[in-house]
Motif scaffolding. Structure first.
Motif, mmCIF file in Angstrom:
data_model
loop_
_atom_site.group_PDB
_atom_site.id
_atom_site.type_symbol
_atom_site.label_atom_id
_atom_site.label_comp_id
_atom_site.label_asym_id
_atom_site.label_seq_id
_atom_site.Cartn_x
_atom_site.Cartn_y
_atom_site.Cartn_z
ATOM 1 N N LYS A 277 0.794 -1.225 0.000
ATOM 2 C CA LYS A 277 0.000 0.000 0.000
ATOM 3 C C LYS A 277 0.827 1.276 0.000
ATOM 4 C CE LYS A 277 -4.017 -2.026 2.309
ATOM 5 N NZ LYS A 277 -4.915 -1.944 3.491
ATOM 6 N N GLY A 278 2.127 1.192 0.239
ATOM 7 C CA GLY A 278 2.933 2.403 0.327
ATOM 8 C C GLY A 278 3.422 2.955 -0.990
ATOM 9 N N PHE A 279 3.230 2.210 -2.103
ATOM 10 C CA PHE A 279 3.582 2.703 -3.436
ATOM 11 C C PHE A 279 2.413 3.543 -3.956
ATOM 12 C CE2 PHE A 279 6.167 -1.084 -2.958
ATOM 13 C CZ PHE A 279 7.362 -0.780 -3.595
ATOM 14 N N HIS A 280 2.687 4.799 -4.329
ATOM 15 C CA HIS A 280 1.597 5.699 -4.714
ATOM 16 C C HIS A 280 1.807 6.246 -6.120
ATOM 17 C CE1 HIS A 280 -0.161 5.472 -0.783
ATOM 18 N NE2 HIS A 280 0.938 5.891 -0.209
ATOM 19 N N GLN A 281 0.972 5.797 -7.029
ATOM 20 C CA GLN A 281 0.978 6.315 -8.391
ATOM 21 C C GLN A 281 0.496 7.758 -8.424
ATOM 22 O OE1 GLN A 281 2.052 5.193 -11.190
ATOM 23 N NE2 GLN A 281 0.963 6.333 -12.779
ATOM 24 N N ILE A 282 -0.393 8.117 -7.512
ATOM 25 C CA ILE A 282 -1.046 9.440 -7.466
ATOM 26 C C ILE A 282 -1.683 9.765 -8.815
ATOM 27 C CG2 ILE A 282 -0.845 11.870 -6.800
ATOM 28 C CD1 ILE A 282 -0.251 10.052 -4.518
ATOM 29 N N ASP A 283 -2.608 8.900 -9.207
ATOM 30 C CA ASP A 283 -3.444 9.204 -10.375
ATOM 31 C C ASP A 283 -4.593 10.095 -9.912
ATOM 32 O OD1 ASP A 283 -1.983 7.975 -12.303
ATOM 33 O OD2 ASP A 283 -3.130 6.111 -12.319
ATOM 34 N N LEU A 284 -4.220 11.215 -9.337
ATOM 35 C CA LEU A 284 -5.150 12.209 -8.800
ATOM 36 C C LEU A 284 -4.676 13.573 -9.249
ATOM 37 C CD1 LEU A 284 -5.141 10.863 -5.111
ATOM 38 C CD2 LEU A 284 -6.803 10.269 -6.884
ATOM 39 N N VAL A 285 -5.564 14.520 -9.289
ATOM 40 C CA VAL A 285 -5.186 15.889 -9.643
ATOM 41 C C VAL A 285 -5.760 16.846 -8.607
ATOM 42 C CG1 VAL A 285 -4.957 15.429 -12.115
ATOM 43 C CG2 VAL A 285 -7.174 16.084 -11.199
ATOM 44 N N ASP A 286 -5.294 18.083 -8.706
ATOM 45 C CA ASP A 286 -5.695 19.157 -7.792
ATOM 46 C C ASP A 286 -5.067 18.937 -6.408
ATOM 47 O OD1 ASP A 286 -7.184 20.299 -9.859
ATOM 48 O OD2 ASP A 286 -8.973 19.151 -9.341
ATOM 49 N N ASP A 287 -5.847 19.142 -5.370
ATOM 50 C CA ASP A 287 -5.356 19.143 -3.986
ATOM 51 C C ASP A 287 -5.395 17.727 -3.418
ATOM 52 O OD1 ASP A 287 -4.810 19.575 -1.315
ATOM 53 O OD2 ASP A 287 -6.693 20.624 -0.896
ATOM 54 N N ILE A 288 -4.224 17.144 -3.151
ATOM 55 C CA ILE A 288 -4.187 15.777 -2.615
ATOM 56 C C ILE A 288 -3.962 15.770 -1.099
ATOM 57 C CG2 ILE A 288 -3.392 14.803 -4.795
ATOM 58 C CD1 ILE A 288 -0.594 14.518 -3.500
ATOM 59 N N SER A 289 -4.163 16.910 -0.437
ATOM 60 C CA SER A 289 -3.923 16.960 1.005
ATOM 61 C C SER A 289 -4.830 15.996 1.760
ATOM 62 C CB SER A 289 -4.117 18.384 1.528
ATOM 63 O OG SER A 289 -5.453 18.826 1.352
ATOM 64 N N GLY A 290 -6.059 15.822 1.289
ATOM 65 C CA GLY A 290 -6.951 14.876 1.941
ATOM 66 C C GLY A 290 -6.421 13.460 1.885
ATOM 67 N N PHE A 291 -5.842 13.092 0.756
ATOM 68 C CA PHE A 291 -5.268 11.754 0.590
ATOM 69 C C PHE A 291 -4.052 11.565 1.494
ATOM 70 C CE2 PHE A 291 -2.309 8.872 -1.590
ATOM 71 C CZ PHE A 291 -3.105 7.738 -1.715
ATOM 72 N N LEU A 292 -3.161 12.552 1.510
ATOM 73 C CA LEU A 292 -1.940 12.428 2.310
ATOM 74 C C LEU A 292 -2.225 12.471 3.806
ATOM 75 C CD1 LEU A 292 0.506 14.723 0.275
ATOM 76 C CD2 LEU A 292 0.154 12.239 0.072
ATOM 77 N N SER A 293 -3.318 13.092 4.204
ATOM 78 C CA SER A 293 -3.628 13.224 5.630
ATOM 79 C C SER A 293 -4.300 11.981 6.201
ATOM 80 C CB SER A 293 -4.527 14.448 5.856
ATOM 81 O OG SER A 293 -3.863 15.643 5.496
ATOM 82 N N ALA A 294 -4.614 11.013 5.373
ATOM 83 C CA ALA A 294 -5.229 9.770 5.847
ATOM 84 C C ALA A 294 -4.534 8.586 5.188
ATOM 85 C CB ALA A 294 -6.726 9.763 5.553
ATOM 86 N N HIS A 295 -3.226 8.555 5.326
ATOM 87 C CA HIS A 295 -2.428 7.501 4.711
ATOM 88 C C HIS A 295 -2.743 6.161 5.368
ATOM 89 C CE1 HIS A 295 1.221 5.222 3.547
ATOM 90 N NE2 HIS A 295 1.243 6.032 2.507
ATOM 91 N N PRO A 296 -2.803 5.084 4.587
ATOM 92 C CA PRO A 296 -3.038 3.760 5.190
ATOM 93 C C PRO A 296 -1.901 3.369 6.108
ATOM 94 C CG PRO A 296 -2.396 3.541 2.886
ATOM 95 C CD PRO A 296 -2.640 5.009 3.123
ATOM 96 N N HIS A 297 -2.164 2.411 6.984
ATOM 97 C CA HIS A 297 -1.134 1.960 7.923
ATOM 98 C C HIS A 297 -0.134 1.079 7.178
ATOM 99 C CE1 HIS A 297 0.835 0.926 11.594
ATOM 100 N NE2 HIS A 297 0.593 -0.365 11.426
ATOM 101 N N ALA A 298 0.796 1.734 6.544
ATOM 102 C CA ALA A 298 1.835 1.083 5.751
ATOM 103 C C ALA A 298 2.946 2.099 5.557
ATOM 104 C CB ALA A 298 1.290 0.628 4.398
ATOM 105 N N PRO A 299 4.190 1.656 5.452
ATOM 106 C CA PRO A 299 5.278 2.610 5.242
ATOM 107 C C PRO A 299 5.141 3.324 3.908
ATOM 108 C CG PRO A 299 6.058 0.354 4.967
ATOM 109 C CD PRO A 299 4.677 0.267 5.516
ATOM 110 N N LEU A 300 5.402 4.618 3.910
ATOM 111 C CA LEU A 300 5.368 5.402 2.673
ATOM 112 C C LEU A 300 6.596 5.045 1.839
ATOM 113 C CD1 LEU A 300 4.275 7.729 0.913
ATOM 114 C CD2 LEU A 300 5.619 9.292 2.320
#
Length: 519
Positions: A277-300
């Motif tokens: 779960k720690g590999f992040h493609q970030i197929d997202l646009v705009d503000d990803i602060s919501g995603f980063l603020s609720a990271h799954p319990h896994a090493p980044l």
């Protein structure tokens, strides 16, 4: 007859018998004692002589026994280190000017090994090459003379697929893992090493992550590691892969992207994706602060597309934002973005801490099971919302004052020693080059992170007398020890103090054995 006389006579007869028997026994002992001793020892001597003769005499050859099959050597007991990873990075000369700063943030000169492969010779604007803080570059081999080139649906991807082949041909020694990535992929090396250390590098492993968006996975594959997020291949797998790679490219000439071709070839070798779960493609646009603020319990492990999304720290540009995040990563990568939740029940406040990134205060007690769902501050990669969009649950952004948090962002980090001295790595350090972003083991007792309010929430309080508007700063104390995700279940925290001024203090700690985070 006199009875007394009869008794005396019997006694005398018994005594005579005893004396006679005793005399006979003594006679026998004397006779044998004076005779040759070998008469008594002969049977024992004969037995010993036979045994000695049997041992000394040549024995007949036994029937041959089958030899045990040689067992494979066990994997080395030494733990994996970063020098045993080789990075294979696909780059573009055209985009390099804007992306080289990303690689500088995680590359460790003279420690990390690997190569960046360009589509053509570097131009004068990016030369001379900065070997002191960048990986050495290579120009990809000319693939136009390959038979498959003319019939491939997108021949330009052949170059990218074959970078793993060209990297393998470099012949680096003592390699356990090859790491595939793009020139805008940010790797967190200490977490990567810890993660790969759980796996046997002598076996066939294909480790990575899929896209955050359902459509991207549907278009390509739900069982494919996305190269922008990066993925790891064990040495034996790469050895088998490169032996068959050109054949695979010919077989899958109808695939548009390199990740698909590699994934298909690996599948044909009988190896499936091991998702992390720690590999992040970030197929997202705009503000990803919501995603980063609720990271799954896994090493980044990685981040990608940071040149596409909005700056992750809204008061900085994209490159400074990453550099600022790395100031926390230099101290402790294992906790980076890890979410911890605790409550101040007197005020009905909930604190949600994303270590090294953000802190939220909610004016309502909200269960952890809800807070682990990220706010949908972002948009799917396709820019078209057609739910379900994501591979995870989200929460919609709202103006409800009980559900909308007060937002604070990471400002500075300080190592607090047992003698109350401190060594501050403030945000001024975020403007310095962080090439040597090694996670050195600190002897400090605690680490203090300071988060400052982003901007006023501009909403009324959730209920009378519990407004958090006056809080402008949150100080979070954490242990100086690193997290072990194999044994760790996540951390708990306590609200230490909420004074009448503007600061809240939180201490992160290990959860107790049966402790549950529930309101």
């Amino acid at each position: 007859m006199n009875p007394q006389r009869h008794i005396n006579l019997s006694t005398k007869l018994n005594l005579c018998k005893i004396l006679a028997v005793t005399a006979f026994v003594i006679y026998i002992i004397i006779v044998y004692h004076n005779s040759e001793s070998h008469i008594c020892n002969l049977p024992v001597e004969r037995t010993l002589n036979k045994v000695a003769a049997f041992i000394s005499s040549p024995s007949p050859s036994p029937l041959p026994l089958p030899l045990p099959s040689p067992s494979p050597s066990p994997p080395p007991s030494t733990s994996t280190n970063v020098s045993q990873l080789v990075f294979c990075i696909s780059g573009s000369v055209k985009a390099w000017g804007n992306r080289r700063s990303y690689i500088r943030e995680w590359w460790r000169p003279n420690i990390t090994r690997g190569y960046i492969f360009f589509d053509k010779e570097p131009t004068v604007d990016i030369l001379p090459w900065a070997y002191d803080n960048l990986p050495p570059y290579r120009v990809s081999e000319n693939t136009t003379n390959l038979e498959v080139y003319s019939r491939h649906v997108k021949p330009d991807v052949i170059r990218i697929v074959r970078t793993i082949l060209e990297t393998f041909r470099e012949g680096d020694m003592d390699v356990r893992w090859y790491i595939i990535g793009d020139d805008d992929t940010i790797f967190f090396l200490d977490n990567m090493v810890q993660l790969l250390g759980r796996y046997d590098h002598t076996k066939y492993f294909y480790i990575g992550g899929i896209s955050e968006c359902i459509k991207s996975n549907f278009d390509f594959s739900f069982e494919m590691a996305f190269g922008g997020a990066g993925f790891a291949l064990s040495y034996p797998l790469v050895e088998a892969l490169v032996a068959n790679l050109d054949q695979c490219i010919g077989t899958y000439h109808f695939y548009f992207v390199s990740d698909q071709i590699l994934s298909a070839c690996i599948a044909d070798l009988g190896v499936s994706l091991t998702p992390e779960k720690g590999f992040h493609q970030i197929d997202l646009v705009d503000d990803i602060s919501g995603f980063l603020s609720a990271h799954p319990h896994a090493p980044l492990i990685s981040l990608h597309h940071l040149d596409i999304v909005s700056p992750i720290f809204p008061t900085m540009d994209k490159h400074k934002s990453l550099r600022h995040l790395m100031t926390a990563a230099k101290v402790d990568q294992t906790r980076l973005l890890q979410q911890t939740v605790c409550y101040h029940k007197q005020n009905y406040w909930t604190f949600s801490i994303a270590w090294g990134y953000s802190a939220y205060i909610y004016e309502q007690l909200i269960p952890r099971s809800i807070l682990r769902r990220p706010f949908e501050t972002f948009t799917p990669w396709s820019l078209i919302r057609k739910p379900p969009d994501y591979m995870f649950n989200t929460r919609l952004v709202t103006n409800n004052s009980c559900e909308t948090p007060h937002i604070f962002y990471f400002h500075s980090i300080t190592k607090v020693n047992s003698n109350n001295d401190s060594d501050s790595d403030s945000n001024s350090n975020s403007n310095s080059n962080s090439n040597n972003n090694s996670n050195s083991n600190t002897t400090s007792d605690e680490i203090m992170l300071t988060y400052v309010r982003y901007k006023p929430r501009q909403l009324s309080a959730c209920s009378p007398h519990n407004s958090a508007d006056h809080i402008s700063k949150i100080q979070v104390y954490t242990p100086a020890t690193k997290l072990n995700f194999v044994e760790h279940r996540g951390e708990c925290c306590d609200v230490l103090n909420i004074d009448d001024k503007n600061t809240a203090e939180i201490r992160i700690r290990d959860c107790k054995k049966t402790e549950i985070i529930i309101v």
